[in-house]
Design an enzyme around this catalytic site. Sequence first.
Site, PDB file in Angstrom:
ATOM      1  N   TYR A 150       0.827  -1.207   0.000  1.00  0.00           N
ATOM      2  CA  TYR A 150       0.000   0.000   0.000  1.00  0.00           C
ATOM      3  C   TYR A 150       0.866   1.264   0.000  1.00  0.00           C
ATOM      4  CZ  TYR A 150      -3.723   3.195   1.585  1.00  0.00           C
ATOM      5  OH  TYR A 150      -4.620   4.232   1.710  1.00  0.00           O
TER       6      TYR A 150
ATOM      7  N   ALA B  76       3.975   1.604  -0.936  1.00  0.00           N
ATOM      8  CA  ALA B  76       4.681   1.738  -2.222  1.00  0.00           C
ATOM      9  C   ALA B  76       3.745   2.306  -3.282  1.00  0.00           C
ATOM     10  CB  ALA B  76       5.229   0.387  -2.671  1.00  0.00           C
TER      11      ALA B  76
END
Lengths: 233, 77
Positions: free
Chosen positions: A143, A145
């Site tokens: 998430y 990233a």
Amino acid sequence: MANKKVIVTGGNRGIGKGIVLSLLECGYEVLATCRDASNFDFSHENLSVANLDISDDASVEAFRISVEEFEPNILINNAGITKDNLFLRMSEDDWNEVINTNLNGVFKITKLVVKGMLKRRWGRIINISSISGSMGNPGQTNYSASKAGVDAFTRSLAKELGSRNITVNSIAPGFIETDMTEGVLDQEIIDKIPLKRAGKVEDVASLVNFLSSEESNYITGQTLVVDGGLFMK
Amino acid sequence: MSEVLDKVVEIVCNQLTVNKDDVTPDSSFVEDLGADSLDTVELVMAFEEEFGLEIPDDEAENITTIKSAVDWIQNNS
């Protein structure tokens, strides 16, 4: 009504729903999407809804016609998912699914709207990111990233489109009371927030209103944090 | 020939706010007429719309002058 046609992805619940309701209240015409549009439990004379799974190419392609008919000048890329797990336990599927929805989905939907904005020489693209993308959060490698990717996408696109009077910004909410944070929000987190409370969807929606308006004319390429002071650079 | 050429010149003049008299078939959008990279993409979009064509991205990259635009349009319509 000039410059007041907005697309909001993932507009049926959580932050997205708050954004849709607040834009409607401000007189915007809204086309809101979600994977199954029958999930919208509210209606309004200026609201239309559409089925859209931003992770699915066929669904995005089908949505193209709605976009062309609607001629939006504001896009709120809000739809997103989480598949949290500790990195060591995270499956590649969970990684890919989150990147594909949260990051690739933003690419695909933005592609659909930019041409029209270029022609009309005015546009607002507002991406809903997360403080997880800049501060990191255990269990959210996928998430965070994806959200860091959205913030970087925002900056590059802002530079590309600035000369055409199209602004691109992202909003990074902290802990907002929604289905997504249910079970995550506890007293330990609240204690760390300088404003000593979780955020409300309205706290995010009011910033979306501002960024959608003419009043934000000179702001572009930014990630604006709405987190009660939790993350300070 | 001249009809397509006239239209192309008109589109280019509008998009790049240049004067018709400054445009020749050999004019390069970027080098002679001051287009930036986004202008060149927008020009292709405008050609597509005017002539009802779809210009593939890899071919659009080669449309850099008035003449190359006119040639492509004539060969593909």
